[in-house]
Design a protein around this motif. Structure first.
Motif, PDB file in Angstrom:
ATOM      1  N   THR A  50      51.844 -45.586  22.724  1.00 47.61           N
ATOM      2  CA  THR A  50      51.081 -45.790  24.057  1.00 47.61           C
ATOM      3  C   THR A  50      50.998 -44.560  24.656  1.00 47.61           C
ATOM      4  O   THR A  50      51.555 -43.551  24.412  1.00 47.61           O
ATOM      5  CB  THR A  50      51.734 -46.736  25.035  1.00 47.61           C
ATOM      6  N   ILE A  51      50.038 -44.476  25.481  1.00 42.13           N
ATOM      7  CA  ILE A  51      49.635 -43.463  26.457  1.00 42.13           C
ATOM      8  C   ILE A  51      49.258 -43.909  27.851  1.00 42.13           C
ATOM      9  O   ILE A  51      48.405 -45.005  27.861  1.00 42.13           O
ATOM     10  CB  ILE A  51      48.830 -42.479  25.771  1.00 42.13           C
ATOM     11  N   SER A  52      49.749 -43.542  28.789  1.00 44.85           N
ATOM     12  CA  SER A  52      49.593 -43.923  30.260  1.00 44.85           C
ATOM     13  C   SER A  52      48.281 -43.157  30.627  1.00 44.85           C
ATOM     14  O   SER A  52      47.509 -42.222  30.279  1.00 44.85           O
ATOM     15  CB  SER A  52      50.608 -43.460  31.260  1.00 44.85           C
ATOM     16  N   TRP A  53      47.814 -44.000  31.801  1.00 47.50           N
ATOM     17  CA  TRP A  53      46.550 -43.734  32.429  1.00 47.50           C
ATOM     18  C   TRP A  53      46.704 -42.357  33.203  1.00 47.50           C
ATOM     19  O   TRP A  53      45.998 -41.357  33.181  1.00 47.50           O
ATOM     20  CB  TRP A  53      45.933 -44.538  33.286  1.00 47.50           C
ATOM     21  N   ASN A  54      47.601 -42.351  33.989  1.00 46.16           N
ATOM     22  CA  ASN A  54      47.729 -41.338  34.920  1.00 46.16           C
ATOM     23  C   ASN A  54      48.472 -39.809  34.426  1.00 46.16           C
ATOM     24  O   ASN A  54      47.602 -38.842  34.595  1.00 46.16           O
ATOM     25  CB  ASN A  54      48.378 -41.873  36.212  1.00 46.16           C
ATOM     26  N   TYR A  55      49.397 -40.023  33.869  1.00 46.61           N
ATOM     27  CA  TYR A  55      50.106 -38.614  33.579  1.00 46.61           C
ATOM     28  C   TYR A  55      49.905 -38.234  32.004  1.00 46.61           C
ATOM     29  O   TYR A  55      50.246 -37.297  31.355  1.00 46.61           O
ATOM     30  CB  TYR A  55      51.403 -38.345  34.042  1.00 46.61           C
ATOM     31  N   GLY A  56      49.423 -39.329  31.440  1.00 47.63           N
ATOM     32  CA  GLY A  56      49.241 -39.278  29.833  1.00 47.63           C
ATOM     33  C   GLY A  56      50.607 -39.334  29.204  1.00 47.63           C
ATOM     34  O   GLY A  56      50.531 -38.477  28.256  1.00 47.63           O
ATOM     35  N   LEU A  57      51.438 -39.737  29.627  1.00 51.45           N
ATOM     36  CA  LEU A  57      52.954 -40.077  29.230  1.00 51.45           C
ATOM     37  C   LEU A  57      52.761 -40.981  27.876  1.00 51.45           C
ATOM     38  O   LEU A  57      52.120 -41.965  27.800  1.00 51.45           O
ATOM     39  CB  LEU A  57      53.777 -40.747  30.093  1.00 51.45           C
ATOM     40  N   THR A  58      53.467 -40.389  26.823  1.00 49.52           N
ATOM     41  CA  THR A  58      53.354 -41.310  25.680  1.00 49.52           C
ATOM     42  C   THR A  58      54.621 -41.784  25.112  1.00 49.52           C
ATOM     43  O   THR A  58      55.900 -41.225  25.339  1.00 49.52           O
ATOM     44  CB  THR A  58      52.991 -40.187  24.297  1.00 49.52           C
ATOM     45  N   THR A  59      54.718 -42.924  24.261  1.00 44.31           N
ATOM     46  CA  THR A  59      55.742 -43.327  23.614  1.00 44.31           C
ATOM     47  C   THR A  59      55.501 -43.524  22.250  1.00 44.31           C
ATOM     48  O   THR A  59      54.060 -43.718  21.894  1.00 44.31           O
ATOM     49  CB  THR A  59      56.258 -44.758  24.334  1.00 44.31           C
ATOM     50  N   TYR A  60      56.206 -43.673  21.263  1.00 45.15           N
ATOM     51  CA  TYR A  60      55.968 -43.879  20.013  1.00 45.15           C
ATOM     52  C   TYR A  60      57.065 -44.604  19.272  1.00 45.15           C
ATOM     53  O   TYR A  60      58.287 -44.608  19.527  1.00 45.15           O
ATOM     54  CB  TYR A  60      56.132 -42.370  18.926  1.00 45.15           C
ATOM     55  N   ALA A  61      56.326 -45.567  18.171  1.00 47.63           N
ATOM     56  CA  ALA A  61      57.496 -46.160  17.320  1.00 47.63           C
ATOM     57  C   ALA A  61      58.173 -45.213  16.556  1.00 47.63           C
ATOM     58  O   ALA A  61      57.725 -44.169  16.172  1.00 47.63           O
ATOM     59  CB  ALA A  61      56.770 -47.237  16.431  1.00 47.63           C
ATOM     60  N   ASP A  62      59.503 -45.671  16.250  1.00 47.68           N
ATOM     61  CA  ASP A  62      60.174 -44.647  15.300  1.00 47.68           C
ATOM     62  C   ASP A  62      59.684 -44.366  14.093  1.00 47.68           C
ATOM     63  O   ASP A  62      59.553 -43.282  13.498  1.00 47.68           O
ATOM     64  CB  ASP A  62      61.622 -45.208  15.154  1.00 47.68           C
ATOM     65  N   SER A  63      58.659 -45.256  13.561  1.00 50.23           N
ATOM     66  CA  SER A  63      58.244 -45.052  12.202  1.00 50.23           C
ATOM     67  C   SER A  63      57.223 -43.857  12.173  1.00 50.23           C
ATOM     68  O   SER A  63      56.905 -43.620  11.087  1.00 50.23           O
ATOM     69  CB  SER A  63      57.698 -46.466  11.585  1.00 50.23           C
ATOM     70  N   VAL A  64      56.743 -43.606  13.271  1.00 54.40           N
ATOM     71  CA  VAL A  64      55.611 -42.497  13.191  1.00 54.40           C
ATOM     72  C   VAL A  64      56.021 -41.324  14.072  1.00 54.40           C
ATOM     73  O   VAL A  64      55.163 -40.419  14.384  1.00 54.40           O
ATOM     74  CB  VAL A  64      54.271 -43.339  13.680  1.00 54.40           C
ATOM     75  N   LYS A  65      57.250 -41.479  14.855  1.00 55.31           N
ATOM     76  CA  LYS A  65      57.483 -40.436  15.679  1.00 55.31           C
ATOM     77  C   LYS A  65      57.418 -39.167  14.913  1.00 55.31           C
ATOM     78  O   LYS A  65      58.231 -39.009  13.823  1.00 55.31           O
ATOM     79  CB  LYS A  65      58.891 -40.586  16.295  1.00 55.31           C
ATOM     80  N   GLY A  66      56.951 -38.009  15.490  1.00 55.36           N
ATOM     81  CA  GLY A  66      56.752 -36.834  15.087  1.00 55.36           C
ATOM     82  C   GLY A  66      55.779 -36.484  13.915  1.00 55.36           C
ATOM     83  O   GLY A  66      55.541 -35.456  13.369  1.00 55.36           O
ATOM     84  N   ARG A  67      55.096 -37.757  13.440  1.00 61.32           N
ATOM     85  CA  ARG A  67      53.862 -37.454  12.593  1.00 61.32           C
ATOM     86  C   ARG A  67      52.545 -37.813  13.213  1.00 61.32           C
ATOM     87  O   ARG A  67      51.690 -37.337  12.989  1.00 61.32           O
ATOM     88  CB  ARG A  67      54.049 -38.574  11.302  1.00 61.32           C
ATOM     89  N   PHE A  68      52.699 -38.863  14.305  1.00 58.73           N
ATOM     90  CA  PHE A  68      51.595 -38.993  14.967  1.00 58.73           C
ATOM     91  C   PHE A  68      51.604 -38.737  16.447  1.00 58.73           C
ATOM     92  O   PHE A  68      52.382 -38.436  17.114  1.00 58.73           O
ATOM     93  CB  PHE A  68      51.444 -40.628  14.998  1.00 58.73           C
ATOM     94  N   THR A  69      50.471 -38.355  16.930  1.00 60.49           N
ATOM     95  CA  THR A  69      50.286 -37.948  18.331  1.00 60.49           C
ATOM     96  C   THR A  69      49.094 -38.644  18.884  1.00 60.49           C
ATOM     97  O   THR A  69      48.018 -38.675  18.496  1.00 60.49           O
ATOM     98  CB  THR A  69      50.060 -36.343  18.396  1.00 60.49           C
ATOM     99  N   ILE A  70      49.412 -39.142  20.228  1.00 60.56           N
ATOM    100  CA  ILE A  70      48.328 -39.962  20.833  1.00 60.56           C
ATOM    101  C   ILE A  70      47.770 -39.015  21.876  1.00 60.56           C
ATOM    102  O   ILE A  70      48.812 -38.520  22.645  1.00 60.56           O
ATOM    103  CB  ILE A  70      48.819 -41.346  21.671  1.00 60.56           C
TER     104      ILE A  70
END
Length: 123
Positions: A50-70
């Protein structure tokens, strides 16, 4: 009514990269929390990040963390999913989604969805 359109899917070899885009039309996704999900036949839609509207904060599933960037460009009403080090198990239809009340890892809480774009990773 905001509509979302994904693009950028395709066929890539294992270890390669792709960048998906999610563009809003018919309005702005101002204030929307945004998420990426993927789905393979016979399985439920899986949360990627996910990515938030205001600050662009991101979260990632463990399966893609470190490989995918939003990321997102609010001025262009567009969100991106940069995918690196792709694996055959990343093969799926990828969806973007928007939620008026912020981000969530739960697909059922999103208000608007794109039509999906196929990503196929060959071994």
């Amino acid at each position: 009514q905001v509509q979302l359109v994904e693009s950028g899917g395709g066929l890539v070899q294992a270890g390669g990269s792709l960048r998906l885009s999610c563009a809003a039309s018919g309005g702005t996704f101002s204030g929307y929390g945004m998420g990426w999900f993927r789905q393979v036949p016979g399985k439920e839609r899986a949360f990627l990040g996910t990515i938030s509207w205001n600050y662009g904060l991101t979260t990632y599933a463990d399966s893609v963390k470190g490989r995918f960037t939003i990321s997102r460009d609010n001025a262009r009403n567009t969100m991106y999913l940069e995918m690196n080090s792709l694996k055959p198990e990343d093969t799926a239809v990828y969806y973007c989604a928007g939620r008026r009340k912020g981000v969530s890892s739960l697909a059922a809480l999103y208000d608007v969805w794109g039509q999906g774009t196929q990503v196929t990773v060959s071994s």
